[in-house]
Write a protein that holds these residues in place. Structure first.
Motif, mmCIF file in Angstrom:
data_model
loop_
_atom_site.group_PDB
_atom_site.id
_atom_site.type_symbol
_atom_site.label_atom_id
_atom_site.label_comp_id
_atom_site.label_asym_id
_atom_site.label_seq_id
_atom_site.Cartn_x
_atom_site.Cartn_y
_atom_site.Cartn_z
ATOM 1 N N ARG A 14 8.637 12.298 31.874
ATOM 2 C CA ARG A 14 9.671 11.288 32.077
ATOM 3 C C ARG A 14 9.963 10.559 30.767
ATOM 4 N N PRO A 15 11.222 10.546 30.306
ATOM 5 C CA PRO A 15 11.530 9.915 29.017
ATOM 6 C C PRO A 15 11.642 8.404 29.134
ATOM 7 N N THR A 16 11.548 7.725 27.995
ATOM 8 C CA THR A 16 11.817 6.293 27.906
ATOM 9 C C THR A 16 12.831 6.078 26.790
ATOM 10 N N LEU A 17 13.848 5.291 27.063
ATOM 11 C CA LEU A 17 15.020 5.174 26.190
ATOM 12 C C LEU A 17 15.092 3.766 25.609
ATOM 13 N N SER A 18 15.431 3.670 24.315
ATOM 14 C CA SER A 18 15.571 2.355 23.695
ATOM 15 C C SER A 18 16.707 1.581 24.350
ATOM 16 N N SER A 19 16.653 0.250 24.244
ATOM 17 C CA SER A 19 17.613 -0.589 24.958
ATOM 18 C C SER A 19 19.044 -0.374 24.506
ATOM 19 N N ASP A 20 19.253 0.068 23.255
ATOM 20 C CA ASP A 20 20.609 0.350 22.781
ATOM 21 C C ASP A 20 20.996 1.809 22.965
ATOM 22 N N PHE A 319 17.914 2.672 35.995
ATOM 23 C CA PHE A 319 19.110 1.873 36.221
ATOM 24 C C PHE A 319 20.080 2.022 35.057
ATOM 25 N N ASP A 320 21.350 2.147 35.404
ATOM 26 C CA ASP A 320 22.448 2.125 34.440
ATOM 27 C C ASP A 320 23.359 0.982 34.871
ATOM 28 N N GLY A 321 23.145 -0.209 34.280
ATOM 29 C CA GLY A 321 23.844 -1.383 34.768
ATOM 30 C C GLY A 321 23.354 -1.735 36.158
ATOM 31 N N ASP A 322 24.285 -1.927 37.085
ATOM 32 C CA ASP A 322 23.922 -2.252 38.464
ATOM 33 C C ASP A 322 23.602 -1.024 39.303
ATOM 34 N N ASP A 323 23.876 0.163 38.783
ATOM 35 C CA ASP A 323 23.703 1.393 39.555
ATOM 36 C C ASP A 323 22.305 1.968 39.377
ATOM 37 N N ALA A 324 21.801 2.581 40.429
ATOM 38 C CA ALA A 324 20.508 3.265 40.376
ATOM 39 C C ALA A 324 20.736 4.755 40.140
ATOM 40 N N ILE A 325 19.825 5.380 39.403
ATOM 41 C CA ILE A 325 19.850 6.823 39.178
ATOM 42 C C ILE A 325 18.599 7.413 39.822
ATOM 43 N N VAL A 326 18.788 8.441 40.623
ATOM 44 C CA VAL A 326 17.696 9.085 41.347
ATOM 45 C C VAL A 326 17.899 10.600 41.282
ATOM 46 N N GLN A 327 16.901 11.356 41.714
ATOM 47 C CA GLN A 327 16.996 12.817 41.688
ATOM 48 C C GLN A 327 16.903 13.377 43.106
ATOM 49 N N ASP A 328 17.840 14.263 43.428
ATOM 50 C CA ASP A 328 18.004 14.809 44.773
ATOM 51 C C ASP A 328 17.654 16.282 44.777
ATOM 52 N N ARG A 329 16.788 16.675 45.696
ATOM 53 C CA ARG A 329 16.372 18.067 45.839
ATOM 54 C C ARG A 329 17.337 18.786 46.768
ATOM 55 N N THR A 330 17.990 19.856 46.260
ATOM 56 C CA THR A 330 18.966 20.574 47.076
ATOM 57 C C THR A 330 19.044 22.039 46.663
ATOM 58 N N ARG A 331 18.802 22.940 47.592
ATOM 59 C CA ARG A 331 18.957 24.386 47.404
ATOM 60 C C ARG A 331 18.275 24.882 46.127
ATOM 61 N N GLY A 332 17.037 24.446 45.919
ATOM 62 C CA GLY A 332 16.282 24.918 44.764
ATOM 63 C C GLY A 332 16.632 24.230 43.468
ATOM 64 N N ARG A 333 17.453 23.198 43.523
ATOM 65 C CA ARG A 333 17.816 22.429 42.341
ATOM 66 C C ARG A 333 17.348 20.984 42.513
ATOM 67 N N LEU A 334 17.271 20.263 41.403
ATOM 68 C CA LEU A 334 17.046 18.819 41.415
ATOM 69 C C LEU A 334 18.157 18.205 40.578
ATOM 70 N N ARG A 335 19.116 17.595 41.240
ATOM 71 C CA ARG A 335 20.251 17.019 40.538
ATOM 72 C C ARG A 335 20.067 15.515 40.386
ATOM 73 N N GLY A 363 24.691 2.576 28.735
ATOM 74 C CA GLY A 363 25.663 3.591 29.101
ATOM 75 C C GLY A 363 25.255 5.017 28.802
ATOM 76 N N ARG A 364 24.063 5.234 28.265
ATOM 77 C CA ARG A 364 23.602 6.588 27.939
ATOM 78 C C ARG A 364 22.506 6.997 28.909
ATOM 79 N N VAL A 365 22.543 8.259 29.351
ATOM 80 C CA VAL A 365 21.554 8.794 30.283
ATOM 81 C C VAL A 365 20.883 9.999 29.645
ATOM 82 N N VAL A 366 19.560 10.046 29.700
ATOM 83 C CA VAL A 366 18.803 11.208 29.237
ATOM 84 C C VAL A 366 17.951 11.701 30.401
ATOM 85 N N ALA A 367 17.599 12.986 30.358
ATOM 86 C CA ALA A 367 16.804 13.567 31.448
ATOM 87 C C ALA A 367 15.913 14.667 30.916
ATOM 88 N N SER A 368 14.746 14.799 31.521
ATOM 89 C CA SER A 368 13.906 15.980 31.308
ATOM 90 C C SER A 368 14.246 16.974 32.404
#
Length: 657
Positions: A14-20, A319-335, A363-368
């Protein structure tokens, strides 16, 4: 991919991103055969166009957390006794400073909102146990008094090491180094650390999770229920004062929720990933984990658990602002999904990927992520430009040779769609075919690079695998459909998919077939060979084989069996591989780990003994010191030895033409 090529399987944590959003820090991990353990370090990438740079040189550094001012990284590193401790290092790199010296090891950590303190959770062993007395080994420890219905856990052992909460002043990584006292001044052997932590919780209760409230006054954590008579999966969420340990209930058990993750949004709102376990507290089959916002009126559900599954292991909230980011398991994928406060859901990242971690800032999103060609990469997610990889850790695996499985969907005997994959060696064939069956049952095969399949294909076998009813990622109804009728719809789906794809592809030799699986896959393999005698051989691994013996031996025995196979003896027998073992004629290799507390060794030995007693060809291989996670997290040498045993078995009973 050969067995020894597991060394190329580099995972990205799981990555950790600088505040900017200007740089990202993450950990990698891979099996190392020479060290015979998993090894990993921390890395940093400047965004948007930088290249990964290694920050630390520890053996197994993990769980990095950036301080609020982005100057310092706190992370976990195993000490010379293998216990995880908190260290800090400058965000640009350098010599780490050790912060803790916990006898039971640290399990989680988090920065305070002002960056002045670190909170952490650590296991606290009872004095006199687990090496707390020099020279006393486990055999000399006093007896354990068991009064509850749970006493052990897979991968841990006995539960007499509760996890407690601590806070400690965060040292500066460029401060004067800490020196051990001279022997003449202090003869006791102890490691000198930056500061003495303040312990906040006490007693026999373990605490899960370390999350600061936005004002920095409390920690949010979930105390484990101490069950004396019956299992109860309902959780409470408690706020613990970081000054004096005073406790305040944020969410009570009357909500009927089992909590998997807690996070605090920038505005202070608390979110949880949780599932409804019902008023009896044991309804866990296909749990349907959803995102909830905790409000004054109670928890408000933001996602639909019937269609969106947020429960994959390692799933979390960013979190990206007020929105939450989560990962959904679907048909062998994790989106990746963006979820607004109103419950609007937008896909951020999809395709043939499995997102295993994420972070967002400015405003930037990173993912493993994992993919069909790589076990782990770090990517930047852009709403306009799409996804861009900033690492290429999968190159070594691709150089060894990677086969991309082909996706299929067939209609089963009752018309139900069954989804899965086929991986075939290069050439025209026909190739012998191995049917693989996943564990769970509420789990799934996915699109990521999978060593179990790749090693078999490299050896010359075609591999068929699917996600039958009971699996995750196809809606909750799909997952709950085999409740108390295991070995019915799931068996039909597994066999119908196998028959459908084998008959349609002339490269697959339907007259030369084998079957194998682990955990629930071991259950289903044992069930298949009791009802279908076409297979030249079988491998039953870490299987759920005797439901009758499960409640008194498994770490999940107090609830798993009663929910999946019921409590009526006749009903249990109708779903039990042990009840039909006398029908097995297929040569069978039984693989198991000595310290498997999820599907205990007794499951394997009883099944193996029954096969031998009736004259069925059988062998058993037991791995010392390993638990239920052998194939994923066991010693690398054991993982290779297991692969060698698997290939040897198939060479004898299902040889390549």
């Amino acid at each position: 991919m050969r067995p020894v090529d597991i060394e190329t399987l580099i995972s990205v944590g799981r990555p950790t991103l600088s505040s900017d959003g200007g740089f990202v820090v993450f950990a990698t991990s891979r099996p190392d055969l020479a060290a015979d353990r998993g090894v990993g370090q921390l890395w940093r990438v400047e965004l948007p166009d930088g290249r990964p740079r290694r920050l630390t040189r520890g053996v197994a550094d993990r769980s990095p957390r950036l301080s609020p001012d982005d100057s310092t990284i706190a992370f976990l590193r195993a000490d010379d006794r293998g216990r995880a401790q908190v260290l800090v290092v400058a965000a640009t790199g350098g010599e780490p400073v050790q912060v803790t010296d916990q006898a039971g090891g640290v399990t989680d950590l988090a920065w305070s909102p002002d960056g002045g303190r670190l909170a952490f959770a650590a296991r606290v062993p009872e004095p006199g146990r687990y090496g707390t007395v020099e020279g006393r080994d486990a055999a000399a420890e006093p007896p354990r008094r068991i009064t509850g219905i749970r006493w052990h856990a897979n991968g841990l052992g006995y539960l007499d090491r509760p996890t407690h909460l601590f806070v400690v002043e965060a040292p500066s990584p460029d401060a004067e180094p800490f020196y051990a006292p001279a022997p003449a001044l202090d003869a006791a052997e102890k490691r000198v650390v930056a500061a003495e932590p303040l312990r906040l919780t006490h007693g026999e209760t373990s605490w899960n999770g370390v999350v600061w409230t936005r004002d920095g006054a409390e920690l949010l954590s979930v105390p484990e229920v101490i069950e004396t008579d019956r299992r109860d999966l309902r959780d409470r969420l408690i706020a613990v004062s970081v000054e004096d340990g005073a406790e305040r209930e944020v969410l009570g058990r009357e909500a009927d929720l089992s909590i998997a993750e807690v996070a605090t949004a920038p505005d202070g709102t608390v979110f949880v990933l949780a599932n409804d376990v019902g008023p009896e507290g044991v309804d866990f089959v296909a749990p349907g984990i959803a995102l909830f916002a905790l409000e004054a009126a109670g928890p408000r559900r933001l996602t639909d658990p019937e269609t969106i599954d947020l429960g994959e292991g390692g799933s979390h909230i960013s979190f990206d602002g007020d929105d939450a980011i989560v990962q959904d398991r679907t048909r062998g994928r994790l989106r990746l999904l963006r979820v607004t406060r109103r419950g609007d859901v937008v896909e951020l990242l999809g395709g043939d990927l499995e997102a295993t971690g994420h972070a967002a800032a400015n405003g930037r999103v990173v993912a493993s992520v994992a993919s069909p060609e790589s076990f782990g990469e770090l990517v930047v997610v852009d709403a306009v430009a799409g996804m861009r990889a900033v690492t290429d850790f999968g190159a070594a695996a691709r150089e060894r040779g990677v086969v991309i499985p082909v996706e299929h969907e067939i209609a089963g005997r009752d018309g139900y769609p069954v989804h899965g994959w086929v991986a075939v060696p290069d050439g025209e064939g026909p190739f012998p075919v191995i049917l693989q069956i996943h564990g769970g049952p509420y789990a799934s095969y996915g699109v990521h690079l999978f060593d179990e399949t790749q090693v078999l294909v490299d050896a010359g076998y075609a591999v068929v695998y699917s996600n039958p009813r009971g699996s995750a990622g196809y809606g909750r109804e799909h997952g709950r459909s085999i409740r108390q009728r295991m070995g019915t719809l799931d068996y039909f789906d597994v066999m119908d998919f196998f028959d459908g794809v084998v008959s349609a592809d002339p490269r697959l030799d339907g007259d030369r077939v084998g079957v194998m699986g682990g955990s629930y896959g071991g259950y289903m393999t044992a069930w298949v060979i009791a009802h279908d005698h076409r297979f030249a051989g079988a491998i039953v691994e870490r299987g759920f084989l005797d439901p009758t013996a499960f409640p008194g031996s498994s770490d999940i025995g107090s609830f798993f069996g009663q929910e999946y196979v019921g409590t009526d003896p006749a009903q249990i027998a109708a779903q039990s591989p042990m009840a039909v073992v006398d029908q097995v004629r297929t040569p069978t290799l039984v693989l198991h780990s000595e310290l498997d507390f999820r599907c205990p060794l007794e499951q394997a030995t009883r099944y193996y003994a029954a096969l031998k007693r009736q004259g069925t060809e059988a062998e058993m291989l037991i791995f010392p010191g390993e638990d239920h996670e052998l194939t994923r997290g066991g010693r690398p040498q054991h993982r290779v030895q297991r692969f060698d045993a698997v290939l040897d078995w198939w060479s004898r009973y299902l040889p390549i033409a």
